[in-house]
Design a protein around this motif. Structure first.
Motif, PDB file in Angstrom:
ATOM      1  N   LEU A  94      19.464 -43.833  56.909  1.00 40.27           N
ATOM      2  CA  LEU A  94      19.614 -44.471  58.245  1.00 40.27           C
ATOM      3  C   LEU A  94      20.944 -45.010  58.727  1.00 40.27           C
ATOM      4  O   LEU A  94      21.454 -45.376  57.920  1.00 40.27           O
ATOM      5  N   ARG A  95      21.301 -44.664  59.759  1.00 37.60           N
ATOM      6  CA  ARG A  95      22.511 -45.040  60.595  1.00 37.60           C
ATOM      7  C   ARG A  95      21.921 -45.697  61.845  1.00 37.60           C
ATOM      8  O   ARG A  95      21.416 -45.150  62.545  1.00 37.60           O
ATOM      9  N   PRO A 122      27.599 -49.183  52.059  1.00 34.38           N
ATOM     10  CA  PRO A 122      28.229 -47.918  51.423  1.00 34.38           C
ATOM     11  C   PRO A 122      27.652 -46.659  51.957  1.00 34.38           C
ATOM     12  O   PRO A 122      26.622 -46.342  52.266  1.00 34.38           O
ATOM     13  N   ASP A 123      28.758 -46.064  52.265  1.00 40.95           N
ATOM     14  CA  ASP A 123      28.565 -44.637  52.871  1.00 40.95           C
ATOM     15  C   ASP A 123      28.143 -44.636  54.283  1.00 40.95           C
ATOM     16  O   ASP A 123      27.711 -43.484  54.954  1.00 40.95           O
ATOM     17  N   GLY A 124      28.309 -45.936  54.796  1.00 40.36           N
ATOM     18  CA  GLY A 124      27.721 -46.114  56.346  1.00 40.36           C
ATOM     19  C   GLY A 124      26.370 -45.975  56.474  1.00 40.36           C
ATOM     20  O   GLY A 124      25.863 -45.624  57.290  1.00 40.36           O
ATOM     21  N   LEU A 125      25.436 -46.114  55.538  1.00 43.86           N
ATOM     22  CA  LEU A 125      24.052 -45.881  55.298  1.00 43.86           C
ATOM     23  C   LEU A 125      23.324 -47.073  54.867  1.00 43.86           C
ATOM     24  O   LEU A 125      23.725 -47.727  53.999  1.00 43.86           O
ATOM     25  N   TRP A 135      18.559 -46.739  65.425  1.00 40.67           N
ATOM     26  CA  TRP A 135      18.426 -46.214  64.563  1.00 40.67           C
ATOM     27  C   TRP A 135      18.440 -44.637  64.449  1.00 40.67           C
ATOM     28  O   TRP A 135      17.704 -43.825  65.410  1.00 40.67           O
ATOM     29  N   ALA A 136      19.088 -43.979  63.560  1.00 41.41           N
ATOM     30  CA  ALA A 136      19.134 -42.625  63.653  1.00 41.41           C
ATOM     31  C   ALA A 136      19.292 -41.990  62.375  1.00 41.41           C
ATOM     32  O   ALA A 136      19.706 -42.642  61.184  1.00 41.41           O
ATOM     33  N   TYR A 137      18.314 -40.876  61.752  1.00 44.50           N
ATOM     34  CA  TYR A 137      18.215 -40.311  60.851  1.00 44.50           C
ATOM     35  C   TYR A 137      19.382 -39.597  60.305  1.00 44.50           C
ATOM     36  O   TYR A 137      19.787 -38.909  61.108  1.00 44.50           O
ATOM     37  N   ALA A 138      19.635 -39.977  59.022  1.00 46.40           N
ATOM     38  CA  ALA A 138      21.005 -39.317  58.611  1.00 46.40           C
ATOM     39  C   ALA A 138      20.947 -38.473  57.117  1.00 46.40           C
ATOM     40  O   ALA A 138      21.669 -38.219  56.639  1.00 46.40           O
ATOM     41  N   GLY A 139      19.624 -38.257  56.853  1.00 45.58           N
ATOM     42  CA  GLY A 139      19.370 -37.517  55.647  1.00 45.58           C
ATOM     43  C   GLY A 139      18.486 -38.254  54.583  1.00 45.58           C
ATOM     44  O   GLY A 139      17.714 -39.315  54.990  1.00 45.58           O
TER      45      GLY A 139
END
Length: 460
Positions: free
Chosen positions: A38-39, A62-65, A428-432
């Motif tokens: 999540l971002r 870490p990794d912006g996630l 929140w946004a799904y990022a993988g």
């Protein structure tokens, strides 16, 4: 053996300055194999003053996630999250047997049965049978017939518990693959009609109308579906009699275990489901198998509340992949011959796809559920008033984690009476999803979880 790519990713992660924070995230997922990425951010404001009380953002992670558990129930996809689901199901089922989680302990005195509804036979299959601890021959016959396909319908082997042939037909050409997938597809409807017939027969035994029965008695249940090795589902259910207010009220004195047993046996034998005619084939009537198991649940002995709750919870995390098929949907244009599955499962899937092309069977959605061998029902269900809910258990766990975050300073301390004065704004946004090969190795080492979960053998 880890690949060079995995080792390179592992080394890169270990040298990351934010490795400690990444490892902390992995621990908080509980060893999830496919965590959601999540971002975003969440902010807490004082409604009266507009003052910012607390802000969290993934910008510095870490990794912006932010990595959170996937929360799947399937052990084949994520053993860690499936274990959480299994534990919740265990507590839910057991609370309906002995009380707790908001259910009074007096529920233990209510008439209660552990019922197994089986599938009919669709042909002889290789099986493992035991008697007095001794493994018996599979299908020994001195005068075994030879089928029209030239196969002798006998097997004298004493199969091991993990042999691949278990559940495979003695003659695949003689096996009724059509009946097998149609039974799986109609099993949810058979269960619904079973519960209706059960209530009707209870009313008849009590000399009441169904309307009057509802004012004196409630039938509560929790059930789970189990795949056998031959690819058909059985249903295991806890069925309990309550008073009109559910588990908080005792049932009438005339509502006994014997009456419930009689009603279950009657309902299991009378209910049917009709599949319409198609492609020149006549309509087909499906029903439960002749093997019906009804046993009272006791606080002491072999069939205790703990044993029943553990049994149901175990199968709540499993699905058709346990019998040699896949745990993902199969597209109609896929090359079935190339799939890494058992030949028996391949034939069942092919039959689902074939039958799914007929308009008369469209309501069964066999193509959509081909990977489940036709079964499209919920694996674990309960009646409304059986006990607590999975949602309530998850809410309690979330509240515990929130209190933990407040105590460690990750969230501001709010007065319970003043929570309505706090405005929460979140984005929140799904990022993988998932972990890289190197991260997966590190995650397994950090949480002590295996990279590949072991499978469980099933009875034929």
């Amino acid at each position: 053996m880890p690949t060079k790519h995995a080792i390179a990713g592992l080394i890169t992660r270990l040298h990351d300055p934010q490795y400690a924070r990444w490892a902390s995230q992995i621990r908080r997922t509980g060893g999830c194999r496919q965590p959601i990425h999540l971002r975003g951010k969440v902010e807490h404001y004082d409604r009266s003053t507009g003052r910012l009380l607390h802000r969290y953002s993934t910008h510095l992670e870490p990794d912006g996630l932010l990595r959170v558990p996937c929360k799947t129930r399937r052990a084949s996809r994520c053993p860690s999250c499936a274990e959480t689901y299994r534990a919740d199901t265990y507590h839910l089922v057991r609370a309906g047997l002995v009380g707790g989680k908001g259910v009074p302990e007096t529920v233990a005195s209510h008439p209660c049965l552990f019922v197994t509804l089986t599938a009919p036979s669709f042909g002889e299959v290789h099986s493992r049978r035991e008697k007095d601890g001794k493994v018996l021959p599979c299908h020994p016959r001195c005068d075994a017939e030879t089928c029209s396909h030239g196969r002798v319908m006998s097997c004298t082997a004493r199969h091991g518990a993990d042999e691949a042939c278990l559940g495979e037909p003695l003659c695949p050409e003689c096996y009724d693959y059509t009946g097998s997938v149609l039974f799986n597809a109609t099993a949810p409807e058979l269960w619904r009609r079973f519960t209706l017939a059960l209530r009707r027969h209870l009313a008849k035994l009590a000399g009441l109308t169904q309307k009057d029965l509802a004012t004196q008695l409630v039938v509560s249940f929790a059930k789970v579906a189990e795949y056998q090795r031959r690819g058909v589902v059985h249903l295991h259910a806890v069925i309990r009699l309550d008073g009109p207010d559910g588990p908080t009220s005792p049932p009438p004195e005339w509502a006994t275990v014997d009456m419930l047993t009689d009603a279950v046996q009657h309902a299991a034998t009378v209910v049917t489901a009709k599949v319409p005619a198609y492609d020149g084939q006549p309509s087909r009537v499906l029903r439960w198998g002749t093997q019906l198991d009804t046993r009272p649940i006791t606080l002491h002995g072999e069939l205790t509340d703990q044993a029943v709750a553990g049994y149901i919870a175990k199968y709540a995390t499993k699905a058709a992949e346990c019998v040699g098929t896949l745990d993902r949907r199969i597209q109609p244009l896929e090359n079935l011959a190339a799939l890494p599955i058992r030949e028996h499962a391949r034939r069942l899937i092919a039959e689902c796809l074939r039958l799914g092309a007929f308009d008369e069977l469209a309501d069964l959605r066999l193509t959509h559920w081909a990977h489940m061998l036709g079964f499209r029902g919920h694996f674990s269900t309960k009646s409304r008033r059986y006990s607590t809910t999975l949602g309530a258990l998850r809410a309690t766990r979330a509240e515990h984690r929130r209190d933990e975050q407040i105590s460690t300073g990750r969230l501001p301390l709010f007065d319970e009476d003043d929570e309505d004065s706090v405005l929460v704004i979140a984005h929140w946004a799904y990022a993988g999803q998932g972990l890289s090969a190197g991260d997966a190795i590190l995650a397994a080492a950090i949480t002590g979880t295996p990279l590949i979960g072991p499978g469980d053998p099933h009875d034929a």
